[in-house]
Design a protein around this motif. Structure first.
Motif, short mmCIF file in Angstrom:
data_model
loop_
_atom_site.label_atom_id
_atom_site.label_comp_id
_atom_site.label_asym_id
_atom_site.label_seq_id
_atom_site.Cartn_x
_atom_site.Cartn_y
_atom_site.Cartn_z
N ALA A 257 -12.96 6.15 -7.23
CA ALA A 257 -11.80 6.76 -8.60
C ALA A 257 -11.50 5.51 -8.88
O ALA A 257 -11.04 5.71 -10.06
N TYR A 258 -10.69 5.19 -7.90
CA TYR A 258 -9.12 4.30 -8.14
C TYR A 258 -10.26 2.70 -8.81
O TYR A 258 -9.14 2.82 -10.01
N ALA A 259 -11.42 2.21 -8.59
CA ALA A 259 -11.66 1.33 -9.22
C ALA A 259 -12.23 2.23 -10.62
O ALA A 259 -12.47 1.16 -11.98
N GLU A 260 -12.43 2.96 -10.87
CA GLU A 260 -13.83 3.64 -12.00
C GLU A 260 -12.69 3.85 -12.26
O GLU A 260 -12.29 3.78 -14.14
N ILE A 375 -12.81 16.01 -3.15
CA ILE A 375 -13.45 17.69 -3.60
C ILE A 375 -14.35 16.38 -4.98
O ILE A 375 -14.81 17.10 -6.02
N PHE A 376 -14.82 15.49 -4.28
CA PHE A 376 -16.20 14.62 -5.32
C PHE A 376 -17.03 15.47 -5.39
O PHE A 376 -18.34 15.62 -5.50
N ALA A 377 -17.59 16.46 -4.41
CA ALA A 377 -18.75 17.27 -3.55
C ALA A 377 -18.81 18.40 -4.72
O ALA A 377 -20.18 19.23 -5.05
N ARG A 378 -17.90 18.42 -5.62
CA ARG A 378 -18.18 19.91 -6.78
C ARG A 378 -17.34 19.62 -7.43
O ARG A 378 -16.88 18.43 -8.00
N SER A 379 -18.53 20.17 -8.84
CA SER A 379 -18.38 19.93 -11.02
C SER A 379 -16.42 20.14 -10.30
O SER A 379 -15.53 20.81 -10.27
N GLY A 380 -16.69 19.23 -11.44
CA GLY A 380 -15.27 18.79 -11.83
C GLY A 380 -14.25 17.78 -11.27
O GLY A 380 -12.50 16.64 -11.33
N GLY A 381 -15.14 17.85 -9.70
CA GLY A 381 -13.59 16.57 -8.61
C GLY A 381 -13.31 14.67 -9.10
O GLY A 381 -12.81 15.09 -8.87
N ILE A 382 -14.56 14.85 -9.82
CA ILE A 382 -14.56 13.50 -10.14
C ILE A 382 -13.54 13.07 -11.34
O ILE A 382 -12.68 11.93 -11.21
N THR A 383 -13.51 14.29 -12.74
CA THR A 383 -12.81 13.99 -13.29
C THR A 383 -11.04 14.48 -13.37
O THR A 383 -10.56 13.05 -13.29
N ASP A 384 -11.45 15.02 -11.99
CA ASP A 384 -10.00 14.88 -11.28
C ASP A 384 -9.45 14.19 -10.63
O ASP A 384 -8.43 13.71 -11.07
N ALA A 385 -10.69 13.25 -10.12
CA ALA A 385 -10.12 12.33 -9.09
C ALA A 385 -9.71 10.48 -9.90
O ALA A 385 -8.51 10.22 -9.88
N VAL A 386 -10.30 10.34 -10.88
CA VAL A 386 -10.34 9.78 -12.06
C VAL A 386 -8.86 9.48 -12.83
O VAL A 386 -8.26 8.97 -12.88
N ARG A 387 -8.37 11.25 -12.92
CA ARG A 387 -6.97 11.72 -13.43
C ARG A 387 -6.29 10.91 -12.80
O ARG A 387 -5.17 10.28 -12.91
N GLN A 388 -6.21 11.78 -11.18
CA GLN A 388 -5.97 10.38 -10.55
C GLN A 388 -5.73 9.29 -10.66
O GLN A 388 -4.22 8.48 -9.84
N GLY A 389 -6.45 8.21 -10.47
CA GLY A 389 -6.47 7.35 -10.03
C GLY A 389 -5.72 6.47 -11.57
O GLY A 389 -5.52 5.53 -11.13
#
Length: 478
Positions: A257-260, A375-389
């Motif tokens: 998430a941080y790198a992405e 929360i990468f495990a569920r849909s929307g988790g990556i989206t939220d993590a990249v926003r936080q990154g």
């Protein structure tokens, strides 16, 4: 409490359990032919026309549990002998046919496959029908319906067709190994190859000498599985199997998430790279988008790479919900870091093969990934993590994500992106509905899994991605 959603899963598990039991006891080769009789000891059939066919199919399941057809590069295979109870499918005339005078269906058929009886009701000659669907389009009563087998309906990349003997056939050039057909086949005729013997071999070798240690890296979706026990007990059970330690793949998700987030801010448009089936789908169907796939490895490959670069003599087994991961770990860019992949179904088989009652065990604590990694495990988790990154790195970027779960949703976004009309600059793509918690290798599927993942995320001690990465880099594995 039920451990599996379906009886098909339970049957698959029983075969895996017996194969694993004999492998742990160094008795597999001598007992392979007896395993079907162990599972069906009686003389009466319970699932098929006769007990002999049941055992013949189980023998094929045993082969799949032992690695399947080595000449077939795909991890998804069809057990032909088990694939004979579904109707052939195709276009059929229903009772809604009114025997009208227009006969538009007959006029439009390019092969003359439609005829009429004395009541003027239409009939389709299957030997002539080419499944073009023109008749269904012109019928004023919608009386012609295209019946598809469950495997065909579930395969959104159109990789499944029928052999001349009407058994399912998988086109490896189209298949993305998502496993949707595996979960949806009511007879279990389509299944994934197992690497459970490889995992057992690694465990036994590491326990017999000190040349290397075997790490289990678990997917964050494990928090929604094994609902009959506590998560900490599951982790203890994994260690009791002989694994040296258990690490969260969510730690790799934090790193991704941080790198992405940084990569997105530099490139302006990106698709996620966490789901191997989604990445494969892009490569096979949207070549124009390939340069925009995130260059980061998946979370499990990222944490596995980190471990192997910082620890000596380590073997890594990934445990998760995903059949596509069984393809990913064999790829050239991932193979150096991940040595084996098994699913949650296979982990349950390992527990029971060793007669481990995890409900009676003490609880262990997992390494602390952040809420966002988990929360990468569920849909929307990556989206939220990249926003936080983006936020944690103070990156000034107008973030416009689109979240896609299921191939149909992914296809819609990718089509728009390839045509330059997508109103978004980041595509989170998950091949499975609801994300990893809907993976084919899950014990259970359903909406409740999402809440369990969020609960697991909220329990994280590290509240930011930065903190999780910092702790990781200053802590040795134990």
């Amino acid at each position: 409490m039920r451990k599996f959603d379906t009886k098909v899963q339970h049957l698959k598990y029983k075969v895996l359990r017996e194969v694993a039991r004999q492998a742990f006891n160094d008795n597999l080769l001598e007992s392979v032919t007896d395993i079907p009789k162990t599972i069906i000891p009686g003389k009466e059939a319970t699932m098929r026309c006769c007990v002999y066919k049941e055992r013949a199919i189980l023998a094929e399941r045993v082969k799949m549990a032992m690695g399947g057809d080595k000449s077939n590069p795909n991890v998804i295979e069809v057990i032909d002998i088990a694939c004979d109870d579904c109707p052939a499918g195709g276009y059929e005339i229903t009772q809604a046919c009114r025997g009208c005078l227009a006969h538009r269906c007959e006029d439009v058929c390019p092969r003359g496959a439609i005829t009429f009886d004395h009541l003027q009701k239409a009939h389709i000659d299957k030997s002539k029908c080419v499944e073009c669907g023109m008749c269904a389009k012109v019928c004023p009563y919608s009386a012609i319906i295209n019946y598809k087998r469950p495997c065909e309906s579930s395969c959104k990349v159109k990789a499944i067709s029928m052999n001349v003997d009407k058994s399912a056939k998988i086109n490896n050039d189209k298949c993305i190994a998502c496993g949707a057909c595996v979960y949806q086949c009511p007879f279990g005729a389509i299944t994934d190859k197992s690497f459970i013997l490889n995992a057992i071999d690694l465990i036994k070798k590491s326990n017999n000498n000190t040349e290397f240690k075997v790490y289990a890296v678990v997917a964050p979706s494990i928090s929604s599985q094994f609902t009959y026990a506590k998560l900490g007990q599951v982790i203890t059970g994994i260690k009791k199997l002989g694994f040296y330690t258990v690490v969260e793949a969510a730690l790799g998700a934090d790193m991704v998430a941080y790198a992405e987030a940084k990569e997105l801010s530099q490139k302006g448009f990106l698709t996620s790279s966490c789901c191997p089936a989604f990445v494969d789908y892009i490569k096979k169907n949207f070549p124009k988008i390939v340069p925009n796939i995130s260059h980061n490895l998946s979370p499990v490959a990222t944490i596995a790479k980190y471990i192997k670069e910082n620890e000596k003599d380590v073997k890594i087994v990934f445990i998760g919900p995903c059949t596509a991961k069984k393809m990913e770990f064999q790829k050239e860019e991932v193979r150096p870091y991940i040595d084996c992949v098994i699913t949650f179904e296979e982990l349950q088989a390992l527990f029971d093969a060793k007669d481990l009652d995890i409900t009676q065990m003490e609880e262990s604590v997992l390494d602390n990934a952040s809420y966002y990694g988990r929360i990468f495990a569920r849909s929307g988790g990556i989206t939220d993590a990249v926003r936080q990154g983006l936020k944690e790195q103070n990156l000034d970027f107008n973030y416009k994500p689109v979240t896609c779960d299921g191939i149909e949703s992914c296809r819609a976004a990718l089509l728009k992106a390839s045509n330059g009309v997508l109103d978004a600059n980041f595509i989170e793509g998950m091949a499975c509905i609801d994300g990893c918690i809907g993976g084919a290798g899950c014990l259970t599927h359903g909406a409740k899994n999402k809440s369990e993942v969020d609960k697991y995320g909220n329990e994280a001690m590290e509240k930011t991605i930065t903190d999780a990465i910092s702790v990781l880099k200053t802590t040795k594995r134990k």
